[in-house]
Design an enzyme around this catalytic site. Structure first.
Site, mmCIF file in Angstrom:
data_model
loop_
_atom_site.group_PDB
_atom_site.id
_atom_site.type_symbol
_atom_site.label_atom_id
_atom_site.label_comp_id
_atom_site.label_asym_id
_atom_site.label_seq_id
_atom_site.Cartn_x
_atom_site.Cartn_y
_atom_site.Cartn_z
ATOM 1 N N VAL A 115 0.848 -1.185 0.000
ATOM 2 C CA VAL A 115 0.000 0.000 0.000
ATOM 3 C C VAL A 115 0.887 1.240 0.000
ATOM 4 C CG1 VAL A 115 -1.848 1.239 1.189
ATOM 5 C CG2 VAL A 115 -1.785 -1.256 1.252
ATOM 6 N N ASP A 130 -13.550 -10.615 4.320
ATOM 7 C CA ASP A 130 -12.275 -10.560 5.043
ATOM 8 C C ASP A 130 -12.319 -9.472 6.118
ATOM 9 O OD1 ASP A 130 -9.694 -11.264 5.721
ATOM 10 O OD2 ASP A 130 -8.748 -10.094 4.124
#
Length: 355
Positions: free
Chosen positions: A25, A134
């Protein structure tokens, strides 16, 4: 990828914010719109599969349609340098897992508003027909003002298309947080997200996970067969009603849980509003979360009776009745007509009754 890399001549990577088993990220700059964004770049071994590319685009489009204060907005997605990436709004703050590592746990008054916000975002996705798959504290960003946003909708579901038989932490959720049905490879449902929210709530309250094991297989077995340690053993003064909520959420059977995150959020909000303790101002819910789970308003207060008596009817309703001359005229005409027939009836009488 390194800082300075330009993706599709639009997104310039500035710095790496985090890394994981499936992606990195970055904080980046959108040169076209001149704003900071967060970009998740998937590793090459996931990006090169054509089926996954198609499913990833499909899930990214669905996630981009979600607009909610407690969901990280998806702006764009693409493919460059042989890797898939997804562009999201940049949210300043830390993921909930990192915060828990630092502080240990939250007290009840702090924990409930956080989880209600997570329920608001995930519940909104459930109403739109999307399952997160998730749910875990790693995917919940807590901002400095204690607002919470959920991220990474649909990525685990996209990964299932290229690894349908693998039970890794990137398929059908992370082993510490996935539901019993996910543990046996079944497709997740909204109640699966509710179970994962229950695991997060358990961890936020106690600072510990309900199940711990060295392997994914052992964790799957524990989700299927074992009961977690009661929260009251960690926190003796935990409200019994809250412990009952957590026990219901962590039921092995999906039908025994709350069906959606919205239902869980309403129950937690009701529990929070019934408590007499005052919440910290820094932990106010987002406007959307409050609207989503708004409690019924109390009945309006009735003003006291005035000392001066009020008239039974308005003055305009009291008036002098008008004379209906038309009706009177018709009555007189009928009377005259009947009077004119008297001689006729006398004549008929003498015809049939002669002297």
């Amino acid at each position: 990828m390194e800082a300075g890399t330009l993706l599709n001549n639009r997104y310039q990577l500035l710095e790496q914010l985090g890394t994981g088993g499936m992606s990195n990220v970055y904080r980046a700059r959108d040169l076209m719109l001149e704003r900071n964004v967060a970009i998740k770049v998937l590793h090459e071994n996931y990006s090169k599969d054509r089926a996954f590319q198609d499913r990833f685009r499909q899930e990214a489009r669905a996630a981009a349609n979600l607009s909610h204060p407690n969901i990280v907005t998806v702006h764009d997605f693409g493919y460059d340098y042989g890797q898939l990436y997804i562009v999201m709004e940049y949210v300043p703050g830390k993921d909930l897992k990192s915060i828990l590592r630092q502080r240990g746990r939250y007290n009840v008054e702090e924990a409930i508003p956080l989880i209600v916000q997570a329920c608001a975002g995930i519940g909104y996705a459930h109403r739109a027909g999307l399952v997160h798959c998730d749910v875990k504290p790693h995917n919940m960003i807590v901002m400095p003002d204690s607002r919470l946003k959920v991220t990474d909708f649909g990525i685990a579901r996209a990964l299932s298309t290229i690894m349908p038989d693998e039970r890794a932490d990137v398929v059908w959720g992370s082993p510490q947080y996935f539901s019993p049905e996910q543990a046996v490879g079944e497709a997740p449902s909204p109640s699966s997200d509710v179970y994962s929210l229950g695991i997060v709530l358990y961890e936020v309250l106690t600072g510990a996970l309900p199940f711990n094991a060295p392997t994914s297989e052992d964790l799957a077995r524990m989700h299927l067969e074992e009961q977690p340690i009661p929260i009251s053993e960690y926190i003796p003064d935990v409200p019994p009603a809250l412990e009952q909520i957590v026990t219901k959420v962590l039921s092995k059977e999906p039908s025994a849980r709350y069906r959606t995150a919205d239902q869980l959020g309403r129950v937690l909000l009701r529990f929070g509003t019934q408590r007499e303790t005052t919440q910290s101002p820094a932990l106010n819910l987002t406007p959307e979360a409050v609207t989503t789970y708004q409690q019924p308003e109390p009945p309006p207060q009735v003003s006291p009776v005035q000392d001066e008596p009020q008239p039974a009817y308005p003055a305009s309703a009291v008036s002098t009745p008008e004379i209906d001359w038309g009706t009177i005229g018709l009555a007189l005409l009928a009377l005259i007509s009947l009077g004119g027939l008297i001689p006729f009836w006398i004549y008929i009488y003498f015809v049939y009754n002669p002297r």
